[in-house]
Scaffold this motif. Sequence first.
Motif, PDB file in Angstrom:
ATOM      1  N   SER A 205       0.835  -1.196   0.000  1.00 20.98           N
ATOM      2  CA  SER A 205       0.000   0.000   0.000  1.00 20.98           C
ATOM      3  C   SER A 205       0.865   1.238   0.000  1.00 20.98           C
ATOM      4  N   THR A 273      -8.514   0.973  -3.548  1.00 19.95           N
ATOM      5  CA  THR A 273      -8.079   2.037  -2.642  1.00 19.95           C
ATOM      6  C   THR A 273      -8.891   1.996  -1.356  1.00 19.95           C
ATOM      7  N   THR A 280      -5.905   8.584   1.400  1.00 19.61           N
ATOM      8  CA  THR A 280      -6.187   7.541   0.429  1.00 19.61           C
ATOM      9  C   THR A 280      -5.017   6.581   0.329  1.00 19.61           C
ATOM     10  N   ARG A 282      -3.526   3.208  -1.674  1.00 19.53           N
ATOM     11  CA  ARG A 282      -3.646   2.275  -2.796  1.00 19.53           C
ATOM     12  C   ARG A 282      -3.169   0.909  -2.321  1.00 19.53           C
ATOM     13  N   GLU A 347     -11.564   8.169  -5.171  1.00 16.89           N
ATOM     14  CA  GLU A 347     -11.091   7.151  -6.106  1.00 16.89           C
ATOM     15  C   GLU A 347     -12.254   6.381  -6.709  1.00 16.89           C
TER      16      GLU A 347
END
Length: 543
Positions: A205, A273, A280, A282, A347
């Motif tokens: 992440s 996400t 945020t 990922r 997202e």
Amino acid sequence: MASQHTVRIEPLGKDNFDTWRIQMEALLVKSDSWSAVSGESVKPEATAENASAAATAAAAAARTAWERTDRIAKSDIILAISPSELKLIKGCETSHALWQRLQATYQSAGPARKASLLKKLTLHRMTDGEEIRDHLRGFFDTVDKLGEMEVEINPDLLTIMLLYSLPPAFENFSKRFGHKAIECGKSRGNDEAPRKIEDLSMYASSDFSPPQNAFEIESAPEREKWCLDSGCSSHLCRDTRDFSEISNVANGTLNLATKASTEIKARGTVLFTGDVNGITKRVSVKDTLHVPELRTNLLSVGKITDRGYKVIFDKFAAEIVDKRNRQTVLFADRKDGLYYIRESKSECCAATEKKESRALKTWHQRMGHLNVRDLVKYVRAGDVRALEAFKEFKAYAERQTGKRIKYLQSDNGREYCNSEFDAFLREHGIGRRLTTTYTPEQNGVSERRNRTLVEMARCLLIQSQLPPSFWAEAVNTSNYIRNRCPSSSLNGRTPFEAWTGKLPDVSHFRSFGQKVYVLNRDPKKGKFDDRSKKGIFLGYSDV
């Protein structure tokens, strides 16, 4: 009193001499016996017969001390060698002779050793679940060994080999494009959170703000939600669009809780996400199974906890905590009795790139973050070159065979799929066949052909002992040879025979990389100058 060594090293085997040598040298230095092993300290000679008694006694004491140090060093080395390797040091009377024998055995710099290391470097690939640091360590360890043998590899070729050894997930190194190289990775404002990369087997992440794409975009379909499931043994995803990379080799059957079963279509890495306190994240979920019949995507709690994370459930929500730093990496909200990952709203509403945008993004990274205007020109120029090359091939093939091209089969590459190419195919009545995304087996013939050529080229380079910089010549030669070899798919005929209707003449074949002499046609050469020039055979002319 006997010395006690608390240091333990891995015994010397067939494949660990480089690391064993470093540790063994450190151990011998610690025990003050390295000088005898390295040869810096030699055994004192006996004194002359007419020497004084004091000098004779001092020399005898020095020899005794040296022999004791040498015996200790020799025993330390022997105790650090695997029993299967002890036969190599029989007959070595001193620690220095023993050390020299080991170096001569395991550090050979002959052609066979060089070829073995070059082959290892060429075939080096990062495996599933392997840490990137371990992969890079192994890659550059091989490079260092070749460097010790004075085998230098072109830096550009080395970079290509390293990138080729990585899986497709490492293709994109920059998440924000349409910028200059000097701006890559820099924050564009105080509201952008700092990037943080977590290398996890369950997921990798990174904190980031949604990128401002410089290319044309269109609305994205609604994303599937992810549900935490404590009874699921693997991560499961129902939509192939969520996969960043996928492989169809994982076909099998998944047993459900209702005793029913469903088919596993593939395995790969999924991207989504998450929202953690407004930041945020990922997330890249590795080893995820593609199961189309699921109603929702599932994250396995067992897989997450296996990687050192803790999942805490309460009445309203759940959180995934990194036990190493006690930081929350993902949140899940309870809805209808199930816990769904809290995804980033920005997202979820973000746009996805069109085919042209994805192609520009890829070439933006390949071209060192070139500005968009020049990049579009460059990509379109590449499209034109592909079309011109196809026109030349079409004219040549149809004139030589007397037959017409009916279909063109390709992947979805931008150089083939564009308005100019489509117009040319329609004008000449040529149908188009496109392979399905992530399905290379539909292009099995060309994929297998490429593999065959690369394997033959590798053999030619190893056989000729030429540096890898001649890989292009080796591939061209491989293709020339394969076109004149019998093929089972052509019922034993050669591709050359199938194309021309004539048997190929191979009397001119020579070994790749052998020495050749070319007639010197220089009109200014003197009467006593060489009539030929020495060279290396690198392939055949198409003319």
